[in-house]
Design an enzyme around this catalytic site. Sequence first.
Site, PDB file in Angstrom:
ATOM      1  N   LYS A  65       0.831  -1.202   0.000  1.00  0.00           N
ATOM      2  CA  LYS A  65       0.000   0.000   0.000  1.00  0.00           C
ATOM      3  C   LYS A  65       0.868   1.256   0.000  1.00  0.00           C
ATOM      4  CE  LYS A  65      -3.842  -2.248   2.367  1.00  0.00           C
ATOM      5  NZ  LYS A  65      -4.651  -2.341   3.580  1.00  0.00           N
ATOM      6  N   ALA A  81      -0.504   0.909   6.883  1.00  0.00           N
ATOM      7  CA  ALA A  81      -0.585  -0.180   7.861  1.00  0.00           C
ATOM      8  C   ALA A  81      -1.594  -1.200   7.371  1.00  0.00           C
ATOM      9  CB  ALA A  81      -0.994   0.356   9.226  1.00  0.00           C
ATOM     10  N   ASP A  82      -1.441  -2.425   7.853  1.00  0.00           N
ATOM     11  CA  ASP A  82      -2.419  -3.456   7.582  1.00  0.00           C
ATOM     12  C   ASP A  82      -2.446  -4.414   8.760  1.00  0.00           C
ATOM     13  OD1 ASP A  82      -4.073  -4.281   4.978  1.00  0.00           O
ATOM     14  OD2 ASP A  82      -3.636  -6.048   6.186  1.00  0.00           O
ATOM     15  N   THR A  83      -3.627  -4.870   9.089  1.00  0.00           N
ATOM     16  CA  THR A  83      -3.804  -5.767  10.234  1.00  0.00           C
ATOM     17  C   THR A  83      -4.348  -7.108   9.771  1.00  0.00           C
ATOM     18  OG1 THR A  83      -4.190  -3.908  11.722  1.00  0.00           O
ATOM     19  CG2 THR A  83      -4.992  -6.057  12.451  1.00  0.00           C
TER      20      THR A  83
END
Length: 168
Positions: A65, A81-83
């Site tokens: 991203k 960010a990614d979770t």
Amino acid sequence: PETPQNSTAPSPTGPRVVLASASPRRTELLGQLGVEFTVVPADIDETPQKGEAPGALAGRLALGKARVVAAQHPTALVIAADTVVALDGRLLEKPASEAENREFTRLLAGRQHDVFTGHALLLSGAEELVVVRSGVRFRDLTEAEVAWYAATGEGRDKAGVYALQGKG
């Protein structure tokens, strides 16, 4: 499309900041810091690769991203960010249906699971990636509580069906 937050003017003390995220919570958190930034969501394929570990997936998605948005804004500090939520190695992505929402909630009840968040920062070609693993334990839930929570709709757009700051 860009969504301005606070102010889109470059900071006199550094580069313009761009948040590569469509997450309202990430927008809220960055805004609470008093940082001037612009929101530019990145559209990437989030399909896990065969055999990809949850932490590696979170890192790859955050970095992907950030790279997409940095290509559009090469002089900006890009934050992404990614979770990813995993239980016993199984990814619990955003539920596809009400039934899956209930299933995931039942799976989490009374158990500990892992939450991996990848954080990526890109500036002038330099990249920094950190992936944090957090262990989260849900209390036991009755079937009525599972049904109530699923009916709130909160978990439908969240990996693992919940957000720490929400009802879950």
